[in-house]
Design a protein around this motif. Structure first.
Motif, short mmCIF file in Angstrom:
data_model
loop_
_atom_site.label_atom_id
_atom_site.label_comp_id
_atom_site.label_asym_id
_atom_site.label_seq_id
_atom_site.Cartn_x
_atom_site.Cartn_y
_atom_site.Cartn_z
N GLY A 143 0.81 -1.21 0.00
CA GLY A 143 0.00 0.00 0.00
C GLY A 143 0.84 1.25 0.00
N ALA A 144 2.14 1.13 -0.34
CA ALA A 144 3.06 2.27 -0.43
C ALA A 144 4.17 1.92 -1.40
CB ALA A 144 3.64 2.60 0.94
N ARG A 145 4.64 2.89 -2.15
CA ARG A 145 5.67 2.63 -3.15
C ARG A 145 7.05 2.85 -2.55
NH1 ARG A 145 5.57 1.34 -8.07
NH2 ARG A 145 3.31 1.67 -8.13
N PRO A 146 7.89 1.83 -2.50
CA PRO A 146 9.24 1.99 -1.94
C PRO A 146 10.12 2.88 -2.80
CG PRO A 146 8.57 -0.33 -1.96
CD PRO A 146 7.57 0.42 -2.79
N LEU A 147 11.02 3.60 -2.12
CA LEU A 147 12.03 4.38 -2.81
C LEU A 147 13.20 3.51 -3.26
CD1 LEU A 147 12.23 7.39 -0.32
CD2 LEU A 147 10.88 7.24 -2.43
N ALA A 148 13.47 2.43 -2.50
CA ALA A 148 14.57 1.53 -2.80
C ALA A 148 14.30 0.20 -2.11
CB ALA A 148 15.90 2.12 -2.34
N ALA A 149 15.01 -0.84 -2.57
CA ALA A 149 14.86 -2.17 -1.98
C ALA A 149 16.22 -2.84 -1.90
CB ALA A 149 13.89 -3.02 -2.80
N PHE A 150 16.40 -3.68 -0.87
CA PHE A 150 17.68 -4.35 -0.64
C PHE A 150 17.44 -5.79 -0.20
CE2 PHE A 150 18.24 0.12 0.08
CZ PHE A 150 19.47 0.42 -0.50
N ASP A 151 18.23 -6.69 -0.77
CA ASP A 151 18.28 -8.05 -0.27
C ASP A 151 19.18 -8.06 0.96
OD1 ASP A 151 19.97 -10.80 -0.31
OD2 ASP A 151 17.94 -11.16 -1.02
N ALA A 171 1.34 3.82 8.79
CA ALA A 171 0.02 3.61 8.17
C ALA A 171 -0.09 2.31 7.38
CB ALA A 171 -0.29 4.78 7.25
N LEU A 172 1.00 1.54 7.23
CA LEU A 172 0.96 0.32 6.41
C LEU A 172 -0.10 -0.66 6.92
CD1 LEU A 172 4.77 -0.42 5.90
CD2 LEU A 172 3.17 0.56 4.24
N ALA A 173 -0.84 -1.22 5.98
CA ALA A 173 -1.82 -2.28 6.28
C ALA A 173 -1.73 -3.30 5.15
CB ALA A 173 -3.22 -1.70 6.40
N PRO A 174 -0.62 -4.06 5.10
CA PRO A 174 -0.35 -4.90 3.93
C PRO A 174 -1.20 -6.17 3.86
CG PRO A 174 1.31 -5.26 5.59
CD PRO A 174 0.45 -4.14 6.10
N GLY A 175 -1.23 -6.73 2.66
CA GLY A 175 -1.78 -8.07 2.49
C GLY A 175 -0.69 -9.07 2.85
N HIS A 176 -0.74 -9.61 4.04
CA HIS A 176 0.39 -10.36 4.59
C HIS A 176 0.80 -11.56 3.74
CE1 HIS A 176 0.62 -8.01 8.27
NE2 HIS A 176 -0.70 -8.05 8.32
#
Length: 293
Positions: A143-151, A171-176
């Protein structure tokens, strides 16, 4: 056997991350060993907290003082910060091992040191961060767009995603369930603190559907990845992270190259007796893949 529930990375009950802690008895011949894995898993499932830690003494003169393993309600894991802190707290507060303690684990020897202010410091391996493209579907699931991602490497096994701001993390309410498709364990979501005068430098939340944990309250192992990221961004080796789960908790971090120091407090909430002993039949149980927490 005595079994305890300890709230870790907090100084008050019903906050931080609860862990089961079981210090195993010696065998009838006076030696020490872990019971059958099926029994360990059944106990962890019964306790039903994010992790239950099992520890037994090791012979004097070796490279470690206690052997330590961690189980979620679903599987054994490679690395767990809060249950290590909880175990060190039990050893220190009961006098079973009052000083610095070395744990032999799947992730090597981990050291816990009691501090003068009543906190404990854990010496953990720093997670290697590799920047990756944000996987398809992560933004929609979070429900939010990441700026960056890391393994975060095999020991931690998460996808670390950086978000716009602290409010977005709260505020995140993700689909787990859908989050589990993107890493071995789950997702760490983080952002810089809006107001460092509140006593923390960054915030995070951790979702680990692949090991049976929808949202982990406070995750020590995640901070071995958060520490190098935020120390690099903020230019300071020592930081404090707030894990903004409903229970909430704070983790002090100090980046030391390939090692990361994690500091926090813990409090014992329940101290009881486990009646189901290892020599009792446990039946069959499937073997599940290992991960981290």
């Amino acid at each position: 056997m005595r079994i305890r529930i300890v709230d870790a990375f907090t100084d008050r009950p019903f906050a931080g991350n609860p862990a089961g802690v079981l210090l195993l008895d010696a065998l009838p011949d006076g030696t020490w060993a872990f019971p059958d894995d099926r029994w360990l898993q059944r106990v962890a499932t019964e306790v039903n907290h994010a992790e239950t830690a099992f520890a037994h003494r090791l012979p004097e003169g070796g490279g470690a003082d206690w052997a330590l393993r961690w189980f979620t309600p679903a599987t054994e894991v490679n690395l767990c910060g809060h249950a290590t802190l909880a175990t060190a707290h039990v050893l220190h507060s009961t006098g079973a091992h009052p000083g610095q303690v070395r744990f032999a684990t799947r992730s090597g020897v981990l050291v816990a040191t009691p501090e003068a202010d009543g906190s404990l410091t854990l010496d953990f391996p720093t997670a290697p961060l590799t920047e990756v493209e944000v996987p398809d579907g992560v933004a929609e699931t979070l429900g939010a767009r990441p700026l960056a991602a890391f393994d975060t490497g095999p020991n931690v096994g998460d996808l670390l995603v950086v978000l716009d701001d602290e409010k977005t993390v709260h505020a995140l309410a993700p689909g787990h369930r859908a989050l589990g498709a993107h890493s071995a364990r789950g997702i760490i979501a983080t952002a810089e603190a809006e107001d460092p005068s509140r006593g923390y430098d960054f915030v995070s939340r951790c979702f680990f559907p692949n090991v049976g944990i929808a949202e982990d309250p406070v995750t020590g192992s995640a901070h071995t990845a958060l520490a190098p990221y935020w120390s690099g961004r903020l230019g300071r080796p020592r930081l404090t992270g707030l894990q903004a789960s409903p229970r909430s908790g704070r983790v002090g971090t100090e980046l030391r190259g390939e090692r990361t120091l994690l500091s926090g407090r813990a409090v014992t909430v329940i101290d009881g007796e486990l009646h189901a002993r290892p020599d009792q039949a446990v039946g069959s149980q499937s073997t599940l893949p290992a991960s981290s927490a």
